[in-house]
Design a protein around this motif. Structure first.
Motif, PDB file in Angstrom:
ATOM      1  N   GLN A 234       0.853  -1.194   0.000  1.00 48.69           N
ATOM      2  CA  GLN A 234       0.000   0.000   0.000  1.00 48.69           C
ATOM      3  C   GLN A 234       0.887   1.241   0.000  1.00 48.69           C
ATOM      4  N   HIS A 235       0.615   2.145  -0.942  1.00 48.03           N
ATOM      5  CA  HIS A 235       1.513   3.278  -1.169  1.00 48.03           C
ATOM      6  C   HIS A 235       1.245   4.416  -0.195  1.00 48.03           C
ATOM      7  N   SER A 236      -0.037   4.698   0.047  1.00 47.45           N
ATOM      8  CA  SER A 236      -0.360   5.699   1.064  1.00 47.45           C
ATOM      9  C   SER A 236      -1.598   5.280   1.834  1.00 47.45           C
ATOM     10  N   PHE A 237      -1.603   5.650   3.121  1.00 47.96           N
ATOM     11  CA  PHE A 237      -2.790   5.537   3.964  1.00 47.96           C
ATOM     12  C   PHE A 237      -3.409   6.919   4.061  1.00 47.96           C
ATOM     13  N   GLU A 238      -4.712   7.008   3.797  1.00 49.63           N
ATOM     14  CA  GLU A 238      -5.407   8.288   3.825  1.00 49.63           C
ATOM     15  C   GLU A 238      -6.043   8.546   5.189  1.00 49.63           C
ATOM     16  N   HIS A 239      -6.015   9.799   5.587  1.00 52.09           N
ATOM     17  CA  HIS A 239      -6.777  10.329   6.737  1.00 52.09           C
ATOM     18  C   HIS A 239      -6.218   9.962   8.109  1.00 52.09           C
ATOM     19  N   PHE A 240      -5.083   9.223   8.140  1.00 49.20           N
ATOM     20  CA  PHE A 240      -4.521   8.838   9.436  1.00 49.20           C
ATOM     21  C   PHE A 240      -5.457   7.908  10.210  1.00 49.20           C
ATOM     22  N   PHE A 241      -6.453   7.326   9.514  1.00 48.95           N
ATOM     23  CA  PHE A 241      -7.345   6.372  10.175  1.00 48.95           C
ATOM     24  C   PHE A 241      -6.515   5.243  10.806  1.00 48.95           C
ATOM     25  N   GLY A 242      -6.752   4.982  12.079  1.00 46.39           N
ATOM     26  CA  GLY A 242      -6.176   3.814  12.729  1.00 46.39           C
ATOM     27  C   GLY A 242      -4.758   3.970  13.253  1.00 46.39           C
ATOM     28  N   VAL A 243      -4.156   5.136  13.061  1.00 47.95           N
ATOM     29  CA  VAL A 243      -2.763   5.280  13.511  1.00 47.95           C
ATOM     30  C   VAL A 243      -2.685   5.182  15.034  1.00 47.95           C
ATOM     31  N   SER A 244      -3.649   5.812  15.719  1.00 46.68           N
ATOM     32  CA  SER A 244      -3.589   5.755  17.190  1.00 46.68           C
ATOM     33  C   SER A 244      -3.734   4.311  17.683  1.00 46.68           C
ATOM     34  N   ILE A 245      -4.489   3.497  16.951  1.00 49.98           N
ATOM     35  CA  ILE A 245      -4.627   2.081  17.329  1.00 49.98           C
ATOM     36  C   ILE A 245      -3.292   1.354  17.153  1.00 49.98           C
ATOM     37  N   HIS A 246      -2.612   1.655  16.048  1.00 47.37           N
ATOM     38  CA  HIS A 246      -1.338   0.973  15.778  1.00 47.37           C
ATOM     39  C   HIS A 246      -0.197   1.463  16.666  1.00 47.37           C
ATOM     40  N   CYS A 247      -0.413   2.565  17.373  1.00 48.06           N
ATOM     41  CA  CYS A 247       0.585   3.065  18.322  1.00 48.06           C
ATOM     42  C   CYS A 247       0.150   2.799  19.762  1.00 48.06           C
ATOM     43  N   SER A 248      -0.834   1.922  19.923  1.00 51.02           N
ATOM     44  CA  SER A 248      -1.390   1.661  21.252  1.00 51.02           C
ATOM     45  C   SER A 248      -0.860   0.341  21.813  1.00 51.02           C
ATOM     46  N   SER A 249      -0.691   0.306  23.124  1.00 50.22           N
ATOM     47  CA  SER A 249      -0.291  -0.946  23.767  1.00 50.22           C
ATOM     48  C   SER A 249      -1.389  -2.010  23.621  1.00 50.22           C
ATOM     49  N   ARG A 250      -2.607  -1.581  23.286  1.00 50.98           N
ATOM     50  CA  ARG A 250      -3.728  -2.527  23.125  1.00 50.98           C
ATOM     51  C   ARG A 250      -3.979  -2.891  21.653  1.00 50.98           C
ATOM     52  N   ARG A 251      -3.011  -2.583  20.802  1.00 51.26           N
ATOM     53  CA  ARG A 251      -3.206  -2.767  19.361  1.00 51.26           C
ATOM     54  C   ARG A 251      -3.772  -4.145  18.990  1.00 51.26           C
ATOM     55  N   ASP A 252      -3.097  -5.200  19.451  1.00 43.45           N
ATOM     56  CA  ASP A 252      -3.459  -6.536  18.963  1.00 43.45           C
ATOM     57  C   ASP A 252      -4.874  -6.929  19.368  1.00 43.45           C
ATOM     58  N   GLU A 253      -5.232  -6.555  20.592  1.00 42.47           N
ATOM     59  CA  GLU A 253      -6.587  -6.841  21.091  1.00 42.47           C
ATOM     60  C   GLU A 253      -7.640  -6.086  20.258  1.00 42.47           C
ATOM     61  N   ILE A 254      -7.350  -4.824  19.929  1.00 40.61           N
ATOM     62  CA  ILE A 254      -8.312  -4.029  19.142  1.00 40.61           C
ATOM     63  C   ILE A 254      -8.427  -4.575  17.720  1.00 40.61           C
ATOM     64  N   LEU A 255      -7.284  -4.887  17.107  1.00 40.49           N
ATOM     65  CA  LEU A 255      -7.320  -5.416  15.743  1.00 40.49           C
ATOM     66  C   LEU A 255      -8.058  -6.757  15.699  1.00 40.49           C
ATOM     67  N   ALA A 256      -7.864  -7.574  16.733  1.00 43.34           N
ATOM     68  CA  ALA A 256      -8.542  -8.874  16.779  1.00 43.34           C
ATOM     69  C   ALA A 256     -10.052  -8.673  16.864  1.00 43.34           C
ATOM     70  N   ARG A 257     -10.467  -7.675  17.658  1.00 45.25           N
ATOM     71  CA  ARG A 257     -11.904  -7.401  17.781  1.00 45.25           C
ATOM     72  C   ARG A 257     -12.483  -6.956  16.433  1.00 45.25           C
ATOM     73  N   LEU A 258     -11.767  -6.084  15.728  1.00 44.54           N
ATOM     74  CA  LEU A 258     -12.253  -5.622  14.428  1.00 44.54           C
ATOM     75  C   LEU A 258     -12.307  -6.786  13.428  1.00 44.54           C
ATOM     76  N   LYS A 259     -11.328  -7.684  13.561  1.00 40.89           N
ATOM     77  CA  LYS A 259     -11.257  -8.791  12.595  1.00 40.89           C
ATOM     78  C   LYS A 259     -12.474  -9.715  12.695  1.00 40.89           C
ATOM     79  N   VAL A 260     -12.954  -9.920  13.919  1.00 38.13           N
ATOM     80  CA  VAL A 260     -14.087 -10.849  14.082  1.00 38.13           C
ATOM     81  C   VAL A 260     -15.447 -10.152  13.981  1.00 38.13           C
ATOM     82  N   THR A 261     -15.453  -8.831  13.936  1.00 37.87           N
ATOM     83  CA  THR A 261     -16.742  -8.120  13.826  1.00 37.87           C
ATOM     84  C   THR A 261     -17.163  -8.077  12.362  1.00 37.87           C
ATOM     85  N   PRO A 262     -18.381  -8.589  12.065  1.00 33.82           N
ATOM     86  CA  PRO A 262     -18.793  -8.595  10.654  1.00 33.82           C
ATOM     87  C   PRO A 262     -19.279  -7.219  10.183  1.00 33.82           C
TER      88      PRO A 262
END
Ligand SMILES: [Zn+2]
Length: 504
Positions: A234-262
């Motif tokens: 991916q060449h660019s990420f727009e809007h800075f969406f999700g950056v705070s999640i990826h800089c969070s100590s809870r990143r993996d837990e949050i990403l896992a929750r999003l992954k299983v949410t339909p």
């Protein structure tokens, strides 16, 4: 004294010979262009060249047709032989600006002139469709005055989407590959990917784009981490969406929750709203080590951030904040109505929500600074034509926000000039003021290195060698205002975009 004709020939000979050695003979755009195109000389100006270098004083810049033919000390320029001379004393010359996230170029009487009148001589149009591709064609054929347009594909999203037609939906790898090929054939210069694409479909888009010689840019595809999407190219990420999640100590837990949410076809916004809440909340669990590793991986992969701070600032404030912006006179009534509707979907309403989103916005600014310090490429874009995000002047706001995030004014200017060209693979022809580059320039009345807001104090814009002086720019702005106050045939796509509310 020789007549103007012979003097012009002598001047051209001097240019072709490389002047005093700083111009490279042979990089002129063909002798024919130099012989027939207008010669424009900007003298005694302070140059901020788009490379990030400190301003240089008392410089002259010679334009021949649509190219920069010579750059050097003012004392070295001979008699110019009837060339058009612009006295740059007390003024500042910067490269034409690139707004790297725009929409709505097909609002032809309004959007292209607003870009140019504000010094935006190039745009990355982030949603390609038939009408704005036609506009790009008109600009390139010289039938319409407008910025250079780098055109996205149609927006590619999954079977559930936040967008209306003409969004392109892909559910399978085969559909994804077919979409990429069709969009390339239609003129897309890169693939625009959206939030709800499934992980296998993102992989197929990435692979087919590579096969077709295109890059892909767009939103964070929620079912992959930024790291996975970056690894896929991916060449660019727009809007800075999700950056705070990826800089969070809870990143993996949050990403896992999003992954299983339909994604819910009956309520497509529910997932977006959940992700938004999670990123607002992630500012409280910032982890510097996570941030360092995250930004380092993006830098190594060559993935850039396009934080679109202008739209981010607007949608994190109460809806009424921008209702009386004087620039609304440039916006047709139906788009204004769509903006008023669209902003309500995003703007915070309760005091607690206003405080939470203000905190998120402040953290976004801080993280843009951290990304910059970590060496991640940044481009500046507005997301114009989303609510209260104005073509042209919006990019001046974006520059001010980048400075607020910690970039020096000269460095912020580089993001929308030299760095933008580098991102686009156009660094040989665009983005900086050097011999052989396209003659896209902005002459300012005040020093943007001292105060970035001076980027709005424009004397003259030059686009493809064509000089738009104060009178011409005033005429363009008046014509855009007049067009906005006539019943305008706004395309369905422009209206649907404006109504959506945020961040396409
Ligand atoms: Zn957008």
């Amino acid at each position: 004294m020789a007549g103007a004709g012979s003097s012009r020939r002598e001047f051209l000979r001097w240019l072709a010979a490389g002047g005093t050695g700083m111009a490279l003979a042979g990089t002129l755009p063909g002798t024919a262009a130099a012989d027939t195109g207008e010669i424009v000389v900007i003298t005694h100006v302070t140059l901020i060249d788009g490379t990030g270098s400190a301003p240089r004083h008392d410089v002259s810049v010679v334009l021949a047709g649509d190219r920069i033919a010579w750059v050097g000390g003012s004392g070295q320029v001979p008699e110019t032989g009837g060339a058009r001379v612009i006295d740059g004393r007390g003024k500042y010359l910067i490269p034409g600006l690139w707004d790297m996230h725009t929409h709505g170029a097909d609002l032809e009487e309004i959007v292209p002139p607003l870009h140019l009148a504000h010094g935006v001589t190039g745009v990355r149009e982030m949603w390609g469709y038939a009408e704005n591709r036609a506009t790009k064609g008109k600009i390139e054929r010289g039938e319409l005055l407008g910025p250079r347009v780098v055109m996205a594909s149609g927006i590619v999203d999954g079977p559930v989407t936040l967008l209306g037609p003409p969004v392109l939906q892909a559910s399978t790898e085969a559909e994804a590959r077919a979409v990429v090929r069709a969009e390339k054939a239609a003129g897309a210069e890169f693939v625009k990917t959206y939030s709800y694409l499934g992980p296998d479909v993102v992989r197929a888009v990435a692979d087919e784009a590579r096969v077709q010689g295109l890059r892909f840019s767009g939103h964070w595809p929620y079912k992959l981490s930024h790291l996975q999407a970056s690894d896929l190219g991916q060449h660019s990420f727009e809007h800075f969406f999700g950056v705070s999640i990826h800089c969070s100590s809870r990143r993996d837990e949050i990403l896992a929750r999003l992954k299983v949410t339909p994604y819910d076809p009956a309520a497509p916004r529910a997932f977006f709203d959940l992700a938004r809440r999670l990123e607002f909340d992630s500012v409280t669990t910032y982890d510097p080590g996570m941030a360092l590793a995250y930004f380092g991986r993006l830098r190594r992969n060559g993935t850039w951030h396009s934080p679109t701070l202008t739209i981010n600032r607007i949608v994190t404030q109460p809806a009424e904040t921008h209702r009386h912006d004087p620039r609304l006179k440039y916006v047709p009534a139906d788009v204004r109505e769509s903006w008023a509707m669209g902003i309500e979907r995003f703007a915070p309403k309760t005091p607690a929500d206003i405080a939470r989103q203000e905190r998120y916005y402040r953290e976004t600014l801080r993280l843009v600074g951290v990304a910059h310090e970590a060496g991640v490429g940044l481009i500046g874009g507005t997301d114009c034509l989303n609510p209260y995000t104005f073509p042209g002047s919006g990019l001046h706001e974006e520059l001010a926000f980048l400075v607020e995030a910690g970039l020096s004014p000269v460095r912020a200017l580089k993001t929308v000039t030299g760095d933008a060209a580098k991102f686009l693979g156009r660094e040989r022809t665009s983005g900086t003021i050097a011999v052989g580059k396209e003659a896209d320039l902005v002459l300012l009345d005040a020093n943007p290195a001292a105060d970035i807001r001076n980027v709005a104090k424009i004397d003259t814009v030059i686009t493809r060698g064509r000089v738009l002086d104060r009178t011409e720019r005033r005429r363009m702005l008046d014509a855009a205002e007049a067009a906005a106050n006539r019943p305008v045939a706004t395309s369905a796509r422009v209206r649907s975009l404006a109504r959506r509310g945020c961040c396409c």
